[in-house]
Design a protein around this motif. Structure first.
Motif, mmCIF file in Angstrom:
data_model
loop_
_atom_site.group_PDB
_atom_site.id
_atom_site.type_symbol
_atom_site.label_atom_id
_atom_site.label_comp_id
_atom_site.label_asym_id
_atom_site.label_seq_id
_atom_site.Cartn_x
_atom_site.Cartn_y
_atom_site.Cartn_z
ATOM 1 N N HIS A 195 2.388 9.712 4.422
ATOM 2 C CA HIS A 195 2.714 8.296 4.296
ATOM 3 C C HIS A 195 4.230 8.087 4.297
ATOM 4 O O HIS A 195 4.759 7.219 5.012
ATOM 5 C CB HIS A 195 2.108 7.769 2.989
ATOM 6 N N MET A 196 4.956 8.878 3.520
ATOM 7 C CA MET A 196 6.405 8.732 3.443
ATOM 8 C C MET A 196 7.070 9.097 4.765
ATOM 9 O O MET A 196 8.047 8.456 5.178
ATOM 10 C CB MET A 196 6.956 9.579 2.290
ATOM 11 N N GLU A 197 6.528 10.111 5.439
ATOM 12 C CA GLU A 197 7.068 10.489 6.748
ATOM 13 C C GLU A 197 6.916 9.341 7.743
ATOM 14 O O GLU A 197 7.835 9.051 8.524
ATOM 15 C CB GLU A 197 6.360 11.739 7.264
ATOM 16 N N ALA A 215 10.026 7.442 9.590
ATOM 17 C CA ALA A 215 10.176 7.658 11.030
ATOM 18 C C ALA A 215 9.855 6.410 11.854
ATOM 19 O O ALA A 215 10.468 6.176 12.901
ATOM 20 C CB ALA A 215 9.275 8.810 11.480
ATOM 21 N N ILE A 216 8.902 5.601 11.375
ATOM 22 C CA ILE A 216 8.409 4.507 12.215
ATOM 23 C C ILE A 216 8.570 3.136 11.569
ATOM 24 O O ILE A 216 9.190 2.232 12.141
ATOM 25 C CB ILE A 216 6.912 4.727 12.557
ATOM 26 N N VAL A 217 8.014 2.977 10.359
ATOM 27 C CA VAL A 217 7.874 1.624 9.808
ATOM 28 C C VAL A 217 9.180 1.069 9.257
ATOM 29 O O VAL A 217 9.522 -0.091 9.510
ATOM 30 C CB VAL A 217 6.768 1.592 8.732
ATOM 31 N N PHE A 218 9.916 1.843 8.512
ATOM 32 C CA PHE A 218 11.173 1.327 7.965
ATOM 33 C C PHE A 218 12.156 0.915 9.065
ATOM 34 O O PHE A 218 12.794 -0.147 8.957
ATOM 35 C CB PHE A 218 11.809 2.340 7.021
ATOM 36 N N LEU A 228 0.157 0.460 5.821
ATOM 37 C CA LEU A 228 0.824 1.085 4.673
ATOM 38 C C LEU A 228 0.235 0.569 3.363
ATOM 39 O O LEU A 228 0.049 1.335 2.411
ATOM 40 C CB LEU A 228 2.327 0.799 4.707
ATOM 41 N N GLU A 229 -0.049 -0.717 3.293
ATOM 42 C CA GLU A 229 -0.622 -1.290 2.074
ATOM 43 C C GLU A 229 -1.991 -0.688 1.790
ATOM 44 O O GLU A 229 -2.328 -0.427 0.620
ATOM 45 C CB GLU A 229 -0.718 -2.812 2.200
ATOM 46 N N LYS A 230 -2.785 -0.453 2.839
ATOM 47 C CA LYS A 230 -4.087 0.187 2.647
ATOM 48 C C LYS A 230 -3.916 1.623 2.146
ATOM 49 O O LYS A 230 -4.688 2.094 1.303
ATOM 50 C CB LYS A 230 -4.881 0.173 3.963
ATOM 51 N N GLU A 231 -2.905 2.316 2.665
ATOM 52 C CA GLU A 231 -2.629 3.673 2.203
ATOM 53 C C GLU A 231 -2.178 3.665 0.741
ATOM 54 O O GLU A 231 -2.517 4.570 -0.025
ATOM 55 C CB GLU A 231 -1.570 4.320 3.102
ATOM 56 N N MET A 289 5.842 2.558 -9.284
ATOM 57 C CA MET A 289 7.056 1.789 -9.059
ATOM 58 C C MET A 289 7.444 1.806 -7.588
ATOM 59 O O MET A 289 7.900 0.796 -7.038
ATOM 60 C CB MET A 289 8.188 2.341 -9.927
ATOM 61 N N HIS A 290 7.237 2.928 -6.930
ATOM 62 C CA HIS A 290 7.473 3.063 -5.490
ATOM 63 C C HIS A 290 6.642 2.024 -4.735
ATOM 64 O O HIS A 290 7.163 1.262 -3.905
ATOM 65 C CB HIS A 290 7.091 4.497 -5.088
ATOM 66 N N VAL A 291 5.368 1.967 -5.040
ATOM 67 C CA VAL A 291 4.461 1.034 -4.371
ATOM 68 C C VAL A 291 4.816 -0.409 -4.712
ATOM 69 O O VAL A 291 4.780 -1.297 -3.858
ATOM 70 C CB VAL A 291 3.001 1.347 -4.745
#
Length: 231
Positions: free
Chosen positions: A137-139, A143-146, A170-173, A217-219
């Motif tokens: 998820h973080m990768e 790499a793509i979403v941010f 991402l929200e579903k993840e 907190m990350h989420v």
């Protein structure tokens, strides 16, 4: 300053305004990240809590921190690039390090104590599922979403619908990661240690609970502050 929250306040809004309230919600098993878009009254009812007691806990935190300067680098008044950079530096890197460091302890405890405490075998299974999913998820975020979100912020994105679809994924993840953490907490009976728990056993439970807080907190920063700007 008058205490600004009541039973009708949304959980996520309380955390946005008073970040330290996340400790109160975590202690009371109130989901402030994936499930934060509900009134405090609904969260209290779901968890069988006492509203007056919870408001009092929040008031104590509010009075303690109301005079401290808000962390403008990560909260609602920050620009998108600042939030993303903060998430990567303080949550992605920290989570990667902790997942790596914690893995051998989880493996050892499940191997040594699993026969007498079969819940540890389930903890092992859930932890490694969580590790795999959060790492991927973080990768994907970095790499793509941010990069796409940064283009949304500066108006240079070519396919807005694609970006919104990826944010929704991402929200579903996030929801699934939260569910894995909920299962770990359930199978460990809220990280309750048995009488024969050794030092490593105690270490694993303490660090799993800390990892839960880090992830929440990350989420929260993404679900409740960053993503709503673009959906």
């Amino acid at each position: 300053m008058t205490f600004p929250f009541s039973s009708t306040s949304l959980v996520k809004d309380i955390v946005n305004e008073l970040p330290k309230s996340s400790d109160v919600f975590k202690k009371n098993r109130i989901d402030f990240c994936c499930g934060g878009n509900i009134p405090l009254s609904e969260a209290v009812e779901k968890n069988g809590l006492n509203m007056e007691a919870l408001l009092e806990e929040l008031k104590v935190v509010f009075e303690k921190y109301e005079h401290e300067e808000k962390d403008v680098d990560v909260w609602t008044d920050s620009d998108t690039n600042t939030i993303i950079d903060h998430v990567i530096t303080n949550y992605h890197r920290a989570s990667e390090e902790e997942l790596t460091m914690l893995s051998p302890y989880v493996t050892k405890v499940s191997r040594v104590h699993g026969d007498h405490h079969p819940e540890l075998l389930k903890v092992y299974e859930l932890f490694y599922e969580f590790k795999k999913e959060l790492t991927e998820h973080m990768e994907k975020e970095e790499a793509i979403v941010f990069p796409l979100i940064k283009k949304l912020a500066d108006g240079t994105v070519e396919n807005r619908e694609e970006a919104i679809q990826l944010i929704t994924e991402l929200e579903k993840e996030h929801d699934h990661a939260g569910e894995i953490l909920r299962k770990i907490r359930e199978v460990t009976s809220d990280y309750t240690l048995p009488l024969d728990a050794c030092g490593t056993y105690r270490l694993v439970y303490a660090r799993l609970e800390a990892l839960e807080g880090l992830t929440f907190m990350h989420v929260h920063l993404e679900n409740n502050i960053l993503f709503p700007r673009y959906i």
